[in-house]
Design a protein around this motif. Sequence first.
Motif, PDB file in Angstrom:
ATOM      1  N   ARG A 248       0.816  -1.217   0.000  1.00 31.28           N
ATOM      2  CA  ARG A 248       0.000   0.000   0.000  1.00 31.28           C
ATOM      3  C   ARG A 248       0.848   1.264   0.000  1.00 31.28           C
ATOM      4  O   ARG A 248       0.376   2.334   0.383  1.00 31.28           O
ATOM      5  CB  ARG A 248      -0.930   0.001   1.211  1.00 31.28           C
ATOM      6  CG  ARG A 248      -1.809  -1.223   1.333  1.00 31.28           C
ATOM      7  CD  ARG A 248      -3.011  -0.965   2.194  1.00 31.28           C
ATOM      8  NE  ARG A 248      -3.917  -0.013   1.551  1.00 31.28           N
ATOM      9  CZ  ARG A 248      -5.097   0.369   2.067  1.00 31.28           C
ATOM     10  NH1 ARG A 248      -5.488  -0.132   3.240  1.00 31.28           N
ATOM     11  NH2 ARG A 248      -5.862   1.230   1.450  1.00 31.28           N
ATOM     12  N   SER A 249       2.088   1.157  -0.434  1.00 30.62           N
ATOM     13  CA  SER A 249       2.977   2.320  -0.443  1.00 30.62           C
ATOM     14  C   SER A 249       2.401   3.441  -1.305  1.00 30.62           C
ATOM     15  O   SER A 249       2.057   3.223  -2.471  1.00 30.62           O
ATOM     16  CB  SER A 249       4.343   1.916  -0.990  1.00 30.62           C
ATOM     17  OG  SER A 249       5.155   3.060  -1.198  1.00 30.62           O
ATOM     18  N   PRO A 250       2.265   4.649  -0.756  1.00 35.68           N
ATOM     19  CA  PRO A 250       1.709   5.759  -1.537  1.00 35.68           C
ATOM     20  C   PRO A 250       2.596   6.170  -2.716  1.00 35.68           C
ATOM     21  O   PRO A 250       2.107   6.782  -3.672  1.00 35.68           O
ATOM     22  CB  PRO A 250       1.593   6.887  -0.513  1.00 35.68           C
ATOM     23  CG  PRO A 250       2.581   6.550   0.557  1.00 35.68           C
ATOM     24  CD  PRO A 250       2.588   5.053   0.614  1.00 35.68           C
ATOM     25  N   ASN A 252       4.137   3.947  -4.554  1.00 34.61           N
ATOM     26  CA  ASN A 252       4.027   2.835  -5.497  1.00 34.61           C
ATOM     27  C   ASN A 252       5.371   2.161  -5.798  1.00 34.61           C
ATOM     28  O   ASN A 252       5.623   1.739  -6.922  1.00 34.61           O
ATOM     29  CB  ASN A 252       3.386   3.303  -6.811  1.00 34.61           C
ATOM     30  CG  ASN A 252       1.996   3.872  -6.596  1.00 34.61           C
ATOM     31  OD1 ASN A 252       1.246   3.377  -5.751  1.00 34.61           O
ATOM     32  ND2 ASN A 252       1.659   4.903  -7.338  1.00 34.61           N
ATOM     33  N   GLU A 332      -9.557  -2.822  -2.033  1.00 41.35           N
ATOM     34  CA  GLU A 332      -8.787  -1.582  -2.111  1.00 41.35           C
ATOM     35  C   GLU A 332      -7.280  -1.859  -2.003  1.00 41.35           C
ATOM     36  O   GLU A 332      -6.470  -1.232  -2.705  1.00 41.35           O
ATOM     37  CB  GLU A 332      -9.219  -0.614  -1.016  1.00 41.35           C
ATOM     38  CG  GLU A 332     -10.629  -0.067  -1.199  1.00 41.35           C
ATOM     39  CD  GLU A 332     -10.972   0.954  -0.150  1.00 41.35           C
ATOM     40  OE1 GLU A 332     -10.102   1.232   0.710  1.00 41.35           O
ATOM     41  OE2 GLU A 332     -12.101   1.488  -0.169  1.00 41.35           O
ATOM     42  N   VAL A 333      -6.913  -2.772  -1.131  1.00 40.48           N
ATOM     43  CA  VAL A 333      -5.503  -3.115  -0.976  1.00 40.48           C
ATOM     44  C   VAL A 333      -4.979  -3.787  -2.249  1.00 40.48           C
ATOM     45  O   VAL A 333      -3.855  -3.534  -2.689  1.00 40.48           O
ATOM     46  CB  VAL A 333      -5.291  -4.035   0.239  1.00 40.48           C
ATOM     47  CG1 VAL A 333      -3.831  -4.448   0.361  1.00 40.48           C
ATOM     48  CG2 VAL A 333      -5.758  -3.335   1.510  1.00 40.48           C
ATOM     49  N   GLU A 335      -5.982  -3.217  -5.226  1.00 34.75           N
ATOM     50  CA  GLU A 335      -5.798  -2.163  -6.227  1.00 34.75           C
ATOM     51  C   GLU A 335      -4.497  -1.404  -5.971  1.00 34.75           C
ATOM     52  O   GLU A 335      -3.768  -1.047  -6.908  1.00 34.75           O
ATOM     53  CB  GLU A 335      -6.986  -1.209  -6.197  1.00 34.75           C
ATOM     54  CG  GLU A 335      -6.942  -0.131  -7.256  1.00 34.75           C
ATOM     55  CD  GLU A 335      -6.987  -0.689  -8.663  1.00 34.75           C
ATOM     56  OE1 GLU A 335      -6.424  -0.041  -9.567  1.00 34.75           O
ATOM     57  OE2 GLU A 335      -7.585  -1.759  -8.858  1.00 34.75           O
ATOM     58  N   ASP A 336      -4.186  -1.152  -4.706  1.00 37.34           N
ATOM     59  CA  ASP A 336      -2.905  -0.506  -4.366  1.00 37.34           C
ATOM     60  C   ASP A 336      -1.731  -1.372  -4.806  1.00 37.34           C
ATOM     61  O   ASP A 336      -0.720  -0.863  -5.301  1.00 37.34           O
ATOM     62  CB  ASP A 336      -2.827  -0.258  -2.858  1.00 37.34           C
ATOM     63  CG  ASP A 336      -3.767   0.847  -2.408  1.00 37.34           C
ATOM     64  OD1 ASP A 336      -4.129   1.676  -3.253  1.00 37.34           O
ATOM     65  OD2 ASP A 336      -4.136   0.858  -1.222  1.00 37.34           O
ATOM     66  N   TYR A 337      -1.857  -2.676  -4.622  1.00 38.17           N
ATOM     67  CA  TYR A 337      -0.786  -3.595  -4.998  1.00 38.17           C
ATOM     68  C   TYR A 337      -0.493  -3.522  -6.491  1.00 38.17           C
ATOM     69  O   TYR A 337       0.668  -3.542  -6.918  1.00 38.17           O
ATOM     70  CB  TYR A 337      -1.171  -5.020  -4.599  1.00 38.17           C
ATOM     71  CG  TYR A 337      -0.223  -6.080  -5.108  1.00 38.17           C
ATOM     72  CD1 TYR A 337       0.965  -6.348  -4.450  1.00 38.17           C
ATOM     73  CD2 TYR A 337      -0.529  -6.798  -6.270  1.00 38.17           C
ATOM     74  CE1 TYR A 337       1.840  -7.316  -4.922  1.00 38.17           C
ATOM     75  CE2 TYR A 337       0.333  -7.764  -6.742  1.00 38.17           C
ATOM     76  CZ  TYR A 337       1.516  -8.023  -6.079  1.00 38.17           C
ATOM     77  OH  TYR A 337       2.372  -8.972  -6.562  1.00 38.17           O
ATOM     78  N   ARG A 339      -0.583  -1.102  -8.408  1.00 34.19           N
ATOM     79  CA  ARG A 339       0.112   0.127  -8.801  1.00 34.19           C
ATOM     80  C   ARG A 339       1.597   0.112  -8.417  1.00 34.19           C
ATOM     81  O   ARG A 339       2.352   0.994  -8.825  1.00 34.19           O
ATOM     82  CB  ARG A 339      -0.567   1.346  -8.159  1.00 34.19           C
ATOM     83  CG  ARG A 339      -1.900   1.704  -8.782  1.00 34.19           C
ATOM     84  CD  ARG A 339      -2.301   3.107  -8.373  1.00 34.19           C
ATOM     85  NE  ARG A 339      -2.557   3.182  -6.944  1.00 34.19           N
ATOM     86  CZ  ARG A 339      -3.756   3.014  -6.385  1.00 34.19           C
ATOM     87  NH1 ARG A 339      -4.807   2.765  -7.150  1.00 34.19           N
ATOM     88  NH2 ARG A 339      -3.914   3.097  -5.086  1.00 34.19           N
ATOM     89  N   GLN A 340       2.007  -0.865  -7.617  1.00 32.84           N
ATOM     90  CA  GLN A 340       3.395  -0.915  -7.166  1.00 32.84           C
ATOM     91  C   GLN A 340       4.311  -1.371  -8.303  1.00 32.84           C
ATOM     92  O   GLN A 340       3.902  -2.129  -9.185  1.00 32.84           O
ATOM     93  CB  GLN A 340       3.541  -1.872  -5.982  1.00 32.84           C
ATOM     94  CG  GLN A 340       2.603  -1.604  -4.822  1.00 32.84           C
ATOM     95  CD  GLN A 340       2.800  -0.239  -4.205  1.00 32.84           C
ATOM     96  OE1 GLN A 340       3.925   0.208  -3.999  1.00 32.84           O
ATOM     97  NE2 GLN A 340       1.692   0.437  -3.897  1.00 32.84           N
TER      98      GLN A 340
END
Length: 376
Positions: A248-250, A252, A332-333, A335-337, A339-340
Amino acid sequence: MWKGLLTRDWAVLISALAAGFSLLFYGYVYAFGFDAAPMHAPPRYEGYFAQSNWWPFPIFFIAIAPSLYFTWVPMLQAWQDLRDSGVLRARQGVIDESKLWRLRQRLSRHRITAIVLAFLIAVFTNGWDWLPNYQVFFGSAPLHEQMQAACKFQSASFKWLLETESGQGSLLCLDRRLAPMAEASDAHIAQPAAQLIYNLVLMAQQFLIVFLAALVIIQLLLHTYLFAVFEHLSVAKDEGLYLRLNARSPLNEFGLEHWNFVLNNLYWSACPAMLGVFLSRAATSPEDYLPGQMLLGFAVPAALIGPMVATVLVRQARLPDCWRELSEAGPEVAEDYRRQQLWPLDRNWSSKLGIVLAFALAALSIGFEIHHLMGV
């Protein structure tokens, strides 16, 4: 003393002092005529300042200093910054400053291994390079063997032989009919003191630059290795620490943005090291390449590419831990993954260009070596 050796950038100071000494050595070269050709110089003779693999040593030592710095002090700081980016975690409680300080100190102890390995590589490389002519310089090789080496390389390192008997040595290189005169003699002509000091300085410079270059690569690989096996280290067990990529790093970058920043700067600083390879190769015709030069042509490019490949593989191996966390989290998590990015490049194009340039130079050098070996 040992704490300073392991945690500070003492190697940068060594490279700076070596650069200063190498500049002072210019005065010695002028004073004893190693920049000038001997009487009746053979056609390919090169004095000190005509050899692009020797006179730029002050530049070589200065150029390697940033890489020495980036592979240690900022990398140790990047380890500490993993806490703030959510990658370095504690099994119980929080990771306070005292725990981070102990982590830095314990990781630093592994630098002894890097120093020893770099030293052994320098011994092997320089031994391989100089041993073929050891008897010519320091042993009891007969005169005809000495002259064969001098006529082959025709450089300031053999000037005392080419000046033998008012230029007779140079004439042997110019007129092969005189060769039987040398072959008939079993005498060995020892180096005068000035020549001995000159060659010993060249050997010391070469040994030190190989040691420092090897230390750069080994330190980088050491951090990658420690990242891969972190949970098995005694400091991780004692302090109750573990690593987990932050899905979840902002920014990415899986929470590895500080580490990536150091790597990007390192590869920018490593580009001048590739110039040293090309200068060394350009200074010698292909048929006269020394073993050390051949090794250098493959080792330096491979050393640039290897740590980056190892870094990606190590990060890839840690992805399954992220997947286990994602299976317990919501969409949601996930989706964050997505983007990394795992590749150790931040989103700054100037940083990306540094790595691209370093890889392009490495590929060019390896291609040149393969071209030479194939005799195309």
